[in-house]
Scaffold this motif. Structure first.
Motif, PDB file in Angstrom:
ATOM      1  N   ALA A  78      -5.534  11.728  -1.013  1.00 21.01           N
ATOM      2  CA  ALA A  78      -4.514  11.802   0.049  1.00 21.01           C
ATOM      3  C   ALA A  78      -3.300  10.999  -0.387  1.00 21.01           C
ATOM      4  O   ALA A  78      -3.416  10.064  -1.179  1.00 21.01           O
ATOM      5  CB  ALA A  78      -5.060  11.220   1.342  1.00 21.01           C
ATOM      6  N   THR A  79      -2.149  11.391   0.122  1.00 19.90           N
ATOM      7  CA  THR A  79      -0.947  10.595  -0.123  1.00 19.90           C
ATOM      8  C   THR A  79      -0.886   9.529   0.964  1.00 19.90           C
ATOM      9  O   THR A  79      -0.910   9.869   2.151  1.00 19.90           O
ATOM     10  CB  THR A  79       0.303  11.495  -0.036  1.00 19.90           C
ATOM     11  OG1 THR A  79       0.099  12.595  -0.912  1.00 19.90           O
ATOM     12  CG2 THR A  79       1.563  10.751  -0.420  1.00 19.90           C
ATOM     13  N   PRO A  80      -0.851   8.242   0.591  1.00 21.17           N
ATOM     14  CA  PRO A  80      -0.839   7.202   1.620  1.00 21.17           C
ATOM     15  C   PRO A  80       0.344   7.364   2.572  1.00 21.17           C
ATOM     16  O   PRO A  80       1.476   7.543   2.137  1.00 21.17           O
ATOM     17  CB  PRO A  80      -0.704   5.904   0.815  1.00 21.17           C
ATOM     18  CG  PRO A  80      -1.183   6.245  -0.544  1.00 21.17           C
ATOM     19  CD  PRO A  80      -0.834   7.690  -0.765  1.00 21.17           C
ATOM     20  N   GLU A  81       0.039   7.363   3.882  1.00 25.95           N
ATOM     21  CA  GLU A  81       1.099   7.479   4.892  1.00 25.95           C
ATOM     22  C   GLU A  81       1.097   6.203   5.720  1.00 25.95           C
ATOM     23  O   GLU A  81       0.064   5.820   6.262  1.00 25.95           O
ATOM     24  CB  GLU A  81       0.833   8.681   5.801  1.00 25.95           C
ATOM     25  CG  GLU A  81       1.111  10.013   5.124  1.00 25.95           C
ATOM     26  CD  GLU A  81       0.466  11.173   5.871  1.00 25.95           C
ATOM     27  OE1 GLU A  81       0.130  11.020   7.058  1.00 25.95           O
ATOM     28  OE2 GLU A  81       0.291  12.221   5.238  1.00 25.95           O
ATOM     29  N   ALA A  82       2.257   5.578   5.813  1.00 26.84           N
ATOM     30  CA  ALA A  82       2.339   4.306   6.534  1.00 26.84           C
ATOM     31  C   ALA A  82       2.206   4.534   8.037  1.00 26.84           C
ATOM     32  O   ALA A  82       2.614   5.567   8.564  1.00 26.84           O
ATOM     33  CB  ALA A  82       3.652   3.623   6.212  1.00 26.84           C
ATOM     34  N   ALA A  83       1.597   3.574   8.733  1.00 24.92           N
ATOM     35  CA  ALA A  83       1.467   3.589  10.205  1.00 24.92           C
ATOM     36  C   ALA A  83       1.298   2.138  10.610  1.00 24.92           C
ATOM     37  O   ALA A  83       0.192   1.638  10.662  1.00 24.92           O
ATOM     38  CB  ALA A  83       0.260   4.391  10.631  1.00 24.92           C
ATOM     39  N   GLN A  84       2.401   1.460  10.826  1.00 24.21           N
ATOM     40  CA  GLN A  84       2.370   0.007  11.014  1.00 24.21           C
ATOM     41  C   GLN A  84       1.501  -0.433  12.185  1.00 24.21           C
ATOM     42  O   GLN A  84       1.700   0.001  13.311  1.00 24.21           O
ATOM     43  CB  GLN A  84       3.808  -0.479  11.210  1.00 24.21           C
ATOM     44  CG  GLN A  84       3.993  -1.940  10.878  1.00 24.21           C
ATOM     45  CD  GLN A  84       3.695  -2.260   9.408  1.00 24.21           C
ATOM     46  OE1 GLN A  84       4.294  -1.662   8.530  1.00 24.21           O
ATOM     47  NE2 GLN A  84       2.791  -3.180   9.159  1.00 24.21           N
ATOM     48  N   THR A  85       0.499  -1.259  11.912  1.00 22.86           N
ATOM     49  CA  THR A  85      -0.308  -1.872  12.976  1.00 22.86           C
ATOM     50  C   THR A  85      -0.414  -3.365  12.671  1.00 22.86           C
ATOM     51  O   THR A  85      -0.081  -3.796  11.569  1.00 22.86           O
ATOM     52  CB  THR A  85      -1.740  -1.296  13.017  1.00 22.86           C
ATOM     53  OG1 THR A  85      -2.297  -1.389  11.702  1.00 22.86           O
ATOM     54  CG2 THR A  85      -1.789   0.135  13.490  1.00 22.86           C
ATOM     55  N   SER A  86      -0.860  -4.134  13.630  1.00 22.35           N
ATOM     56  CA  SER A  86      -1.095  -5.566  13.401  1.00 22.35           C
ATOM     57  C   SER A  86      -2.568  -5.847  13.667  1.00 22.35           C
ATOM     58  O   SER A  86      -2.938  -6.258  14.772  1.00 22.35           O
ATOM     59  CB  SER A  86      -0.238  -6.410  14.345  1.00 22.35           C
ATOM     60  OG  SER A  86       1.097  -6.008  14.251  1.00 22.35           O
ATOM     61  N   PRO A  87      -3.403  -5.592  12.681  1.00 20.21           N
ATOM     62  CA  PRO A  87      -4.834  -5.718  12.942  1.00 20.21           C
ATOM     63  C   PRO A  87      -5.271  -7.155  13.138  1.00 20.21           C
ATOM     64  O   PRO A  87      -4.745  -8.065  12.497  1.00 20.21           O
ATOM     65  CB  PRO A  87      -5.468  -5.132  11.678  1.00 20.21           C
ATOM     66  CG  PRO A  87      -4.431  -5.247  10.622  1.00 20.21           C
ATOM     67  CD  PRO A  87      -3.109  -5.185  11.303  1.00 20.21           C
ATOM     68  N   GLU A  88      -6.232  -7.352  14.049  1.00 24.27           N
ATOM     69  CA  GLU A  88      -6.825  -8.687  14.203  1.00 24.27           C
ATOM     70  C   GLU A  88      -7.980  -8.796  13.207  1.00 24.27           C
ATOM     71  O   GLU A  88      -8.567  -7.785  12.813  1.00 24.27           O
ATOM     72  CB  GLU A  88      -7.359  -8.865  15.633  1.00 24.27           C
ATOM     73  CG  GLU A  88      -8.374  -7.788  15.924  1.00 24.27           C
ATOM     74  CD  GLU A  88      -8.990  -7.828  17.300  1.00 24.27           C
ATOM     75  OE1 GLU A  88     -10.013  -8.478  17.460  1.00 24.27           O
ATOM     76  OE2 GLU A  88      -8.422  -7.156  18.162  1.00 24.27           O
ATOM     77  N   VAL A  89      -8.272 -10.033  12.792  1.00 22.65           N
ATOM     78  CA  VAL A  89      -9.376 -10.245  11.860  1.00 22.65           C
ATOM     79  C   VAL A  89     -10.572 -10.779  12.632  1.00 22.65           C
ATOM     80  O   VAL A  89     -10.453 -11.713  13.414  1.00 22.65           O
ATOM     81  CB  VAL A  89      -8.982 -11.265  10.766  1.00 22.65           C
ATOM     82  CG1 VAL A  89     -10.155 -11.502   9.820  1.00 22.65           C
ATOM     83  CG2 VAL A  89      -7.775 -10.780   9.990  1.00 22.65           C
TER      84      VAL A  89
END
Ligand SMILES: Cc1cc2nc3c(=O)[nH]c(=O)nc-3n(C[C@H](O)[C@H](O)[C@H](O)COP(=O)(O)OP(=O)(O)OC[C@H]3O[C@@H](n4cnc5c(N)ncnc54)[C@H](O)[C@@H]3O)c2cc1C
Length: 315
Positions: free
Chosen positions: A153-164
């Motif tokens: 797949a071609t990487p497609e950006a989708a900005q998130t702010s994941p919690e750890v």
């Protein structure tokens, strides 16, 4: 939405492109949850967020990196028991496939390896019999575990702010049977990894042993260098760069074959490349049967001219 687990590929917190691809695929199937093993999760967070991870589960137990794969499969089993994912995606590296196989046994789930595409369902596509057949498949038992080839797949950006979320795992003694006593990275060439590269320029017997023009053209494009078995067997290029049935399988956006005849065993490793270009002085060479663009000519003239033109256009 259902949770899709993605096992992160990284080197000391530096996330590899394969993970960006897996996260892109995971978003077609549900909410991607990244599983990060080892130190450096904070360094990896921006890249994981950039490709849409909604959460990062960090596993820092030292046994996970001190022993070969078995503890990682056990850890993923425990994560899966908690998260109850709809699908688990892992990179199709040698290690990834071994983890996936062990995990499939533990979860009593179906496993599909070496997918070149994954769509909703999840329905996978595999390229089999030296690339002559394309197979669509679906896991029918348990949690689908799918290993996905680089460049699927071609990487497609989708900005998130994941919690750890730190997650404690308990590793059994039976999983701690193969201890890593030493590991050192291969000397960096400055070029992208062959199996992950978006562009590959490969040389064959037609180079006559001089890979200079192949390397120069590769560098002008930011590409990896590959080689045919004839070139490798002649000692002109290291075996780690051999493309084909008994070498690496690659699927870049662009594959340039220079001085390579196109034997079936070479095709087996590269014919799923998106665009194929060949340079060969024999217009009857079999490689021309599968190319998108072909240049009949001497690679020692064609490659330097192409390199000069690319360099000129870049400046
Ligand atoms: C079990 C098995 C496994 C194999 N696995 C692999 C594998 O993994 N990978 C692999 O590559 N092969 C593999 N092979 C070998 C394969 O069959 C071929 O022998 C090999 O791919 C040939 O390499 P080549 O195309 O570089 O050489 P050749 O077949 O000799 O072709 C060289 C080409 O270069 C062209 N040429 C010559 N001079 C120039 C010039 N100056 N400019 C432009 N073109 C020129 C010629 O016209 C010719 O087409 C395997 C074979 C077997 C039996």
């Amino acid at each position: 939405m259902s949770n899709v687990l993605v096992l992160v590929d990284h080197t000391g917190g530096k996330v590899r492109k394969t993970t960006a691809e897996l996260l892109t695929i995971a978003r077609r199937l549900g909410d991607p949850i990244a599983v990060y093993i080892g130190d450096g999760v904070q360094d990896a967070l921006p890249a994981l967020g950039q490709y849409g991870a909604t959460k990062v589960i960090a596993l820092t137990s030292p046994e996970l990196t001190q022993y070969l794969v078995a503890p990682k499969a056990e850890a993923l089993q425990q994560v899966a028991a908690k998260v109850e994912p709809s699908t688990i995606l892992i990179s199709s590296s040698a290690e990834g496939k071994e983890i996936a196989a062990r995990l499939a046994v533990k979860l009593d789930s179906g496993l599909i390896t070496d997918a070149v595409d994954v769509q909703a369902g999840p329905v996978t596509t595999q390229s089999v019999f030296a690339g002559n057949y394309s197979v669509q498949a679906k896991v029918t038992h348990g949690t689908p575990i799918i290993t996905v080839k680089p460049n699927a797949a071609t990487p497609e950006a989708a900005q998130t702010s994941p919690e750890v979320e730190e997650f404690d795992v308990s590793i059994s003694d039976t999983a701690k049977t193969a201890k890593i006593v030493e590991s050192k990275p291969r000397e960096a060439t400055g070029r992208p990894e062959l199996t992950e590269a978006a562009i590959i320029v490969s040389g064959g017997r037609g180079t006559g042993g001089d890979f200079g023009p192949v390397e120069a053209f590769a560098d002008s494009l930011g590409a990896a260098v590959g080689a045919s078995r004839a070139a490798v067997d002649s000692g002109w290029y290291p075996h780690a760069y051999q493309v084909g049935q008994t070498g690496k399988t690659v699927s870049p956006q662009l594959y340039v074959a220079a001085g390579i005849s196109g034997a079936i065993q070479h095709r087996a490793g590269m014919q799923t490349s998106k665009t194929i270009v060949a340079i060969n002085k024999d217009e009857e060479a079999p490689i021309f049967e599968l190319v998108d663009f072909g240049v009949v000519g001497d690679l020692h003239k064609v490659l330097p001219a192409a390199t000069e033109e690319v360099t000129k256009r870049k400046s």
